[in-house]
Design an enzyme around this catalytic site. Structure first.
Site, PDB file in Angstrom:
ATOM      1  N   SER A   1      -2.705   3.571 -17.151  1.00 52.27           N
ATOM      2  CA  SER A   1      -3.555   2.620 -16.430  1.00 52.27           C
ATOM      3  C   SER A   1      -4.454   1.875 -17.417  1.00 52.27           C
ATOM      4  CB  SER A   1      -4.342   3.351 -15.344  1.00 52.27           C
ATOM      5  OG  SER A   1      -4.914   2.456 -14.429  1.00 52.27           O
TER       6      SER A   1
ATOM      7  N   GLU B   1       3.033   1.235  -7.038  1.00 54.70           N
ATOM      8  CA  GLU B   1       1.722   1.527  -7.624  1.00 54.70           C
ATOM      9  C   GLU B   1       0.567   1.396  -6.625  1.00 54.70           C
ATOM     10  OE1 GLU B   1       0.927   2.376 -10.735  1.00 54.70           O
ATOM     11  OE2 GLU B   1       2.679   1.930 -11.960  1.00 54.70           O
TER      12      GLU B   1
ATOM     13  N   HIS C   1       0.264   4.863  -7.706  1.00 53.53           N
ATOM     14  CA  HIS C   1      -0.360   4.889  -9.023  1.00 53.53           C
ATOM     15  C   HIS C   1      -0.813   6.304  -9.370  1.00 53.53           C
ATOM     16  CE1 HIS C   1      -2.253   3.017 -12.448  1.00 53.53           C
ATOM     17  NE2 HIS C   1      -3.444   3.461 -12.123  1.00 53.53           N
TER      18      HIS C   1
END
Length: 498
Positions: free
Chosen positions: A190, A315, A416
């Site tokens: 990320s 995600e 995610h």
């Protein structure tokens, strides 16, 4: 009475002697809280002070000051502005010269740490015979100030400067821990993945690492000077400071309160939240980044190193835990999804995008379609564009993680961070994994994680992956699921509507 952990031998580094502990489960030697730099507030990092005697490296060092995250899955460790420390996990502190894997943590540039159960590198180090390093770096307003508090030459990408300082320390010291300073691989999730693309574009990072793994990095942009000026004005208004230099000595609580207020303003402002751009993170800055990292990659000016890049299948997909937050729920609507493409391409093109996703995912409601569009826009498409551009200059591979998180709150999608604990082998201990899966990992999931760690270690060791490289037109992608497979252009042509 609890058993005391077994201690390692004493290692002599250039800064001083250190002694760690042996991980009781995996047998790796662990050295925590090692200072790689020191820095005054809003100043560039500088070399750490050496110490006398043997430094006890059994416990984690302080982490960067931060606000409590919205999803606080564990108790925040001790925070301090003197947070520039790292952790080393090694099979043995010998002369073996193992590949080094350096993990840059996630957290939208405002939260997170290189320590904790999810980020533990002991298993990865022991099973794959590599050295793993996890780092802390400055976050939020302290790491990414929108102003130069110490004069015109002061940098605004201090978090990146910290990461460069950590890499320099690793180059100087990692041989003492059994690592090869000439074989350093960055991997990051990320905000960590976004940081790695920035480091690929950063002149100061050249030569400090040799391969890069970008895991669910988002967008790869940088804040413009105009937006920085507006943000700086808000910081001064919220803190009551007349100018940025006053913030050098301002109480930390005042800065964190202003930071929290700015984050909440972004969440609650419909005109800004649609774009989801981070408030704090990489900035256009003459002292470091002259342009957004993605622009550097697309122009072919980044460091031409072997690259592995990818994302999860969905995600930002629609999940029950997102539905429980009003500001996130507002993003998962048809109108919010159409706003940005309407501004960029016009209303007709925006409607065509929506219709293409509706055709590709029949039966999906508006929230699910919005999640797919947002996932592609912020994660999948930037990864594809970066891979296609980088593949013209250096070996490049792509993956996609498709295993769905089955817990009620995760909504049975590959959202995610579903794969984060898989890469590090920490599923059983990770509070994030328990949140997303709601149970212990299965035998098949452990086998998938082992395969992913083996792929990561192979890339660190050889600069290559076990599947053919990525090429424009083919887009061959490793699909990580309970079935081992490759696909050309996985997901069909939906992304091409962008």
């Amino acid at each position: 009475m609890t058993d005391q952990p077994r201690r390692t031998g004493v290692i002599q580094t250039r800064s001083g002697a250190v002694q760690g502990v042996v991980d009781p489960l995996w047998g790796a030697q662990v050295y925590r809280g090692l200072p790689y730099a020191q820095a005054e507030r809003f100043a560039e990092p500088r070399s750490p002070e050496p110490w006398i005697g043997v430094r006890d490296a059994a416990g984690n060092g302080p982490v960067a000051p931060q606000n409590a995250p919205e999803f606080n899955l564990s108790v925040l460790p001790a925070m301090d502005e003197a947070c520039l420390n790292l952790n080393v996990f090694t099979p043995a502190a010998d002369a073996a010269r193992r590949p080094v894997l350096v993990y840059i943590h996630a957290g939208a540039f405002v939260s997170g740490a290189g320590s904790g159960a999810t980020q533990d590198g002991a298993r990865l180090a022991a099973e794959e015979d590599v050295v793993v390093v996890t780092i802390n770096y400055r976050l939020g307003i302290l790491g990414w100030p929108p102003f130069s508090a110490r004069g015109a030459g002061a940098g605004r990408n201090l978090g990146l400067s910290d990461q460069v300082a950590a890499l320099a320390w690793i180059g100087d010291h990692i041989a003492a821990f059994g690592g090869d300073p000439g074989k350093v691989t960055l991997f990051g999730y990320s905000a960590g993945g976004w940081s790695i693309v920035a480091l690929l574009a950063l002149p100061a990072a050249k030569g400090l690492f040799h391969r890069a793994v970008v895991q669910s990095g988002s967008e790869f942009s940088a804040t413009s000077p105009g937006d920085q000026d507006a943000l700086a004005a808000r910081v001064l208004a919220l803190t009551g400071a007349a100018d940025a230099s006053e913030l050098i000595s301002a109480p930390l609580d005042r800065l964190l309160a202003a930071q929290q207020a700015l984050l909440e303003e972004r969440q609650n402002d419909p005109a800004r939240r649609v774009d989801e751009g981070v408030v704090f993170g990489p900035r256009i800055d003459p002292a470091s980044l002259a342009e957004p990292p993605m622009a550097t990659v697309l122009a072919g000016r980044e460091h031409p190193l072997p690259l592995l890049i990818g994302s999860t299948e969905d995600e930002l997909g629609w999940t029950p835990f997102r539905a429980g937050l009003d500001w996130l729920a507002a993003l998962h609507t048809r109108d919010a999804s159409l706003e940005t493409p309407t501004r960029a391409f016009g209303a007709a093109r925006a409607r065509a995008i929506w219709d293409a996703y509706a055709a590709a995912y029949p039966g999906a409601d508006d929230a699910a379609l919005a999640g797919r569009i947002r996932s592609d826009r912020y994660y999948r498409l930037p990864a594809i564009h970066a891979a296609e551009a980088h593949a013209a200059r250096a070996p490049t591979w792509m993956y996609r993680f498709e295993l769905k998180a089955p817990s009620e709150v995760a909504g049975n999608v590959s959202t995610h961070a579903t794969d984060l604990a898989f890469w590090l082998g920490t599923m059983a201990a990770s509070p994030l994994q328990r949140f997303l899966f709601g149970r212990a990992p299965t035998v098949d999931e452990e086998a998938l994680a082992r395969r992913m760690r083996a792929d990561l270690a192979m890339f660190a060791r050889t600069g290559r992956c076990a599947w053919p490289p990525y090429r424009a037109g083919e887009r061959l992608t490793r699909l990580y699921d309970l079935q081992d497979s490759l696909a050309e252009d996985p997901g069909g042509g939906v992304r091409d509507v962008w």
